[in-house]
Design a protein around this motif. Structure first.
Motif, mmCIF file in Angstrom:
data_model
loop_
_atom_site.group_PDB
_atom_site.id
_atom_site.type_symbol
_atom_site.label_atom_id
_atom_site.label_comp_id
_atom_site.label_asym_id
_atom_site.label_seq_id
_atom_site.Cartn_x
_atom_site.Cartn_y
_atom_site.Cartn_z
ATOM 1 N N LYS A 104 0.997 -1.110 0.123
ATOM 2 C CA LYS A 104 -0.023 -0.037 -0.194
ATOM 3 C C LYS A 104 0.778 1.201 -0.038
ATOM 4 C CE LYS A 104 -2.132 -1.421 3.727
ATOM 5 N NZ LYS A 104 -3.031 -1.390 4.970
ATOM 6 N N GLY A 105 2.043 1.204 0.666
ATOM 7 C CA GLY A 105 2.960 2.216 0.679
ATOM 8 C C GLY A 105 3.546 2.671 -0.468
ATOM 9 N N THR A 106 3.404 1.739 -1.683
ATOM 10 C CA THR A 106 4.047 2.191 -3.013
ATOM 11 C C THR A 106 3.402 3.507 -3.590
ATOM 12 O OG1 THR A 106 2.773 0.386 -3.933
ATOM 13 C CG2 THR A 106 4.930 -0.175 -3.571
ATOM 14 N N SER A 107 2.193 3.899 -3.139
ATOM 15 C CA SER A 107 1.321 4.810 -3.505
ATOM 16 C C SER A 107 2.221 6.005 -3.310
ATOM 17 C CB SER A 107 0.055 4.975 -2.888
ATOM 18 O OG SER A 107 0.213 4.963 -1.673
ATOM 19 N N ILE A 108 3.194 6.070 -2.298
ATOM 20 C CA ILE A 108 3.719 7.396 -2.095
ATOM 21 C C ILE A 108 4.762 7.703 -2.972
ATOM 22 C CG2 ILE A 108 5.774 6.376 -0.400
ATOM 23 C CD1 ILE A 108 5.216 8.508 1.305
ATOM 24 N N VAL A 109 5.140 6.775 -4.043
ATOM 25 C CA VAL A 109 6.152 7.093 -5.248
ATOM 26 C C VAL A 109 5.249 7.764 -6.213
ATOM 27 C CG1 VAL A 109 7.494 5.088 -4.509
ATOM 28 C CG2 VAL A 109 5.622 4.858 -6.230
ATOM 29 N N SER A 110 4.212 8.084 -6.034
ATOM 30 C CA SER A 110 3.537 9.116 -6.937
ATOM 31 C C SER A 110 4.083 10.216 -7.042
ATOM 32 C CB SER A 110 1.910 8.961 -6.794
ATOM 33 O OG SER A 110 1.797 9.518 -5.412
ATOM 34 N N VAL A 111 4.665 10.639 -5.843
ATOM 35 C CA VAL A 111 5.592 12.025 -6.054
ATOM 36 C C VAL A 111 6.420 12.335 -6.765
ATOM 37 C CG1 VAL A 111 4.562 12.437 -3.503
ATOM 38 C CG2 VAL A 111 6.862 11.538 -3.975
ATOM 39 N N MET A 112 7.124 10.776 -7.186
ATOM 40 C CA MET A 112 7.990 10.880 -8.142
ATOM 41 C C MET A 112 7.811 10.679 -9.587
ATOM 42 S SD MET A 112 10.263 8.158 -5.746
ATOM 43 C CE MET A 112 11.660 8.083 -6.851
ATOM 44 N N ALA A 113 6.336 10.892 -9.743
ATOM 45 C CA ALA A 113 5.848 10.665 -11.029
ATOM 46 C C ALA A 113 6.006 9.394 -11.740
ATOM 47 C CB ALA A 113 6.318 11.929 -12.114
ATOM 48 N N ILE A 114 5.984 8.443 -10.924
ATOM 49 C CA ILE A 114 6.172 6.963 -11.463
ATOM 50 C C ILE A 114 4.782 6.149 -11.660
ATOM 51 C CG2 ILE A 114 7.059 4.704 -10.878
ATOM 52 C CD1 ILE A 114 9.091 5.620 -9.252
ATOM 53 N N ALA A 115 4.584 5.680 -12.855
ATOM 54 C CA ALA A 115 3.164 5.276 -13.155
ATOM 55 C C ALA A 115 2.672 4.034 -12.354
ATOM 56 C CB ALA A 115 2.961 5.282 -14.717
ATOM 57 N N GLU A 116 2.715 4.214 -11.093
ATOM 58 C CA GLU A 116 2.111 3.070 -10.465
ATOM 59 C C GLU A 116 0.640 3.242 -10.277
ATOM 60 O OE1 GLU A 116 0.816 3.584 -6.728
ATOM 61 O OE2 GLU A 116 1.218 5.609 -7.417
ATOM 62 N N LEU A 117 -0.143 2.491 -9.313
ATOM 63 C CA LEU A 117 -1.417 2.307 -9.484
ATOM 64 C C LEU A 117 -2.295 3.720 -9.190
ATOM 65 C CD1 LEU A 117 -4.187 0.657 -10.031
ATOM 66 C CD2 LEU A 117 -3.857 -0.147 -7.621
ATOM 67 N N PHE A 118 -1.895 4.276 -7.937
ATOM 68 C CA PHE A 118 -2.341 5.431 -7.359
ATOM 69 C C PHE A 118 -2.109 6.491 -8.593
ATOM 70 C CE2 PHE A 118 -2.553 9.070 -4.765
ATOM 71 C CZ PHE A 118 -3.774 9.085 -4.198
ATOM 72 N N TYR A 119 -0.779 6.734 -8.763
ATOM 73 C CA TYR A 119 -0.480 7.753 -9.753
ATOM 74 C C TYR A 119 -1.257 7.569 -10.987
ATOM 75 C CZ TYR A 119 2.319 10.934 -12.882
ATOM 76 O OH TYR A 119 2.571 11.819 -13.674
ATOM 77 N N GLN A 120 -1.518 6.321 -11.630
ATOM 78 C CA GLN A 120 -2.340 6.436 -13.016
ATOM 79 C C GLN A 120 -3.855 6.602 -12.592
ATOM 80 O OE1 GLN A 120 -1.122 5.761 -15.804
ATOM 81 N NE2 GLN A 120 -2.976 6.219 -16.887
ATOM 82 N N VAL A 121 -4.351 6.371 -11.602
ATOM 83 C CA VAL A 121 -5.908 6.751 -11.235
ATOM 84 C C VAL A 121 -5.791 8.302 -11.012
ATOM 85 C CG1 VAL A 121 -7.513 6.714 -9.110
ATOM 86 C CG2 VAL A 121 -6.228 4.547 -10.271
ATOM 87 N N GLN A 122 -4.983 8.945 -10.507
ATOM 88 C CA GLN A 122 -5.008 10.131 -10.302
ATOM 89 C C GLN A 122 -4.906 10.925 -11.796
ATOM 90 O OE1 GLN A 122 -1.247 10.795 -7.520
ATOM 91 N NE2 GLN A 122 -2.807 12.238 -6.515
ATOM 92 N N VAL A 123 -4.112 10.186 -12.764
ATOM 93 C CA VAL A 123 -4.065 10.878 -14.079
ATOM 94 C C VAL A 123 -5.308 11.110 -14.645
ATOM 95 C CG1 VAL A 123 -3.068 10.518 -16.431
ATOM 96 C CG2 VAL A 123 -1.618 10.561 -14.151
ATOM 97 N N VAL A 124 -6.085 9.644 -14.481
ATOM 98 C CA VAL A 124 -7.230 9.446 -15.300
ATOM 99 C C VAL A 124 -8.423 10.334 -14.582
ATOM 100 C CG1 VAL A 124 -9.156 7.998 -15.682
ATOM 101 C CG2 VAL A 124 -6.705 7.097 -15.971
ATOM 102 N N PHE A 125 -8.603 10.449 -13.419
ATOM 103 C CA PHE A 125 -9.638 11.376 -13.050
ATOM 104 C C PHE A 125 -9.215 12.729 -13.092
ATOM 105 C CE2 PHE A 125 -7.829 10.226 -8.412
ATOM 106 C CZ PHE A 125 -7.407 11.918 -8.046
ATOM 107 N N GLY A 126 -7.865 13.250 -13.120
ATOM 108 C CA GLY A 126 -7.595 14.552 -13.703
ATOM 109 C C GLY A 126 -8.073 14.891 -14.946
#
Length: 331
Positions: A240-262
């Motif tokens: 679950k903590g891998t979501s924090i790497v979204s601050v590095m613009a790595i396309a993991e699950l939470f980052y990709q979801v943010q991109v889509v709903f953006g």
């Protein structure tokens, strides 16, 4: 003392002391014992079921959840690709983190004071620094070291390389997650090693058992019973903590979801996409944890309790046996 007195002492729940059911004796000829009635248990259970039904009704009927959008993106190629990145980060962070954590734990329990101090300092430092700071540090490591070399310490270098060409964003995330995880896993492993009684090691040494075999057959099975529950929690927390790497613009699950709903503004259903995937994979990890713990419990219990699947099969068999017509019965 007569035989009847002995029989009465061995069976405290005698017919004259128990509440006898008005239905009469059972098939064995003994009187039926009526169970106690607990009405408040049924009241509390009914209230809980009503609340669960109300929550489920809201999930189904509230249009704000937008389950159509959820179904559209749940298995979208971009989401599945991001899910793969999340799993890779978890895998590498777990493997490297626990491998380094094992070395640190050995250093903490060793008789070498230098290794004990180095291991303790590492654990103290990496548990003190927030994970997001560590990730951003490794993401910007090229600011400090443009080139790195490999060779003899304070001597000639065998080869060197450019940091930006080797340490990508994904690599920096793996390094940060693994080093952070190693500090916590080291303490888990150390606790498991210390949980093994020293007398067993002394007995194994007295029998002439080699050190490696002592660790494999005496220390490891017992230590794993203490390590596994907390280690599984750490792996799930890392997943679950891998979501924090979204601050590095790595396309993991939470980052990709943010991109889509953006792009489409469907925040809630896209968050539910990530949530359900996290729940599904965490459930799988919990099942794996259960069977690994069951494997290492073989030495502690003579007979292992049945698994949930075995209980379901036994219950189905029992129901089928009760509903089947008796032998010799004619239709």
């Amino acid at each position: 003392m007569t035989a009847s007195a002995v029989s009465g002492a061995a069976n405290p729940a005698r017919p004259e002391q128990a509440s006898v059911s008005p239905e009469g004796p059972d098939e064995s000829g003994l009187p039926r014992i009526a169970g106690a009635w607990h009405p408040w248990r049924w009241v509390v259970g009914a209230i809980a079921l009503i609340l669960v039904a109300q929550f489920a009704h809201g999930l189904i009927t509230n249009p704000g959840w937008d389950w159509g959008t959820f179904a559209q993106y749940f298995t979208a190629p971009s989401v599945l690709a991001a899910l793969q990145v999340t799993l890779e980060l978890t895998l590498w962070g777990t493997v490297l983190g626990f491998a380094l954590g094992t070395l640190l734990a050995i250093g903490r329990v060793s008789n070498n004071p230098v290794l004990r101090v180095i291991a303790w300092t590492y654990i103290w430092a990496f548990r003190s620094i927030p994970l997001i700071v560590q990730l951003l540090f490794w993401f910007n490591i090229a600011y400090l070291y443009q080139r790195l070399s490999v060779g003899i310490p304070f001597g000639p270098a065998f080869f060197d390389f450019e940091v930006n060409g080797v340490i990508s964003g994904f690599t920096a995330a793996v390094i940060g997650l693994a080093l952070h995880q190693a500090a916590y896993s080291a303490e888990l492993i150390r606790a498991g090693l210390l949980a093994v009684d020293q007398g067993q090691l002394d007995a194994a040494a007295a029998l002439g058992i080699p050190k490696w075999r002592q660790f494999r057959t005496v220390v490891l099975p017992q230590a794993m019973r203490s390590i596994l529950p907390n280690a599984a929690n750490e792996v799930i927390g890392l997943f679950k903590g891998t979501s924090i790497v979204s601050v590095m613009a790595i396309a993991e699950l939470f980052y990709q979801v943010q991109v889509v709903f953006g792009r489409n503004g469907r925040v809630v259903p896209l968050l539910m996409v990530a949530t359900v995937w996290y729940i599904v994979l965490t459930t799988i990890l919990s099942i794996v944890q259960y069977y690994i713990e069951r494997h290492y419990a073989k030495g502690a219990q003579r007979q292992l309790p049945p698994t949930p699947w075995q209980r379901v099969r036994a219950k189905v068999t029992e129901i089928a046996a009760h509903t089947a017509p008796p032998r010799g019965a004619t239709r």
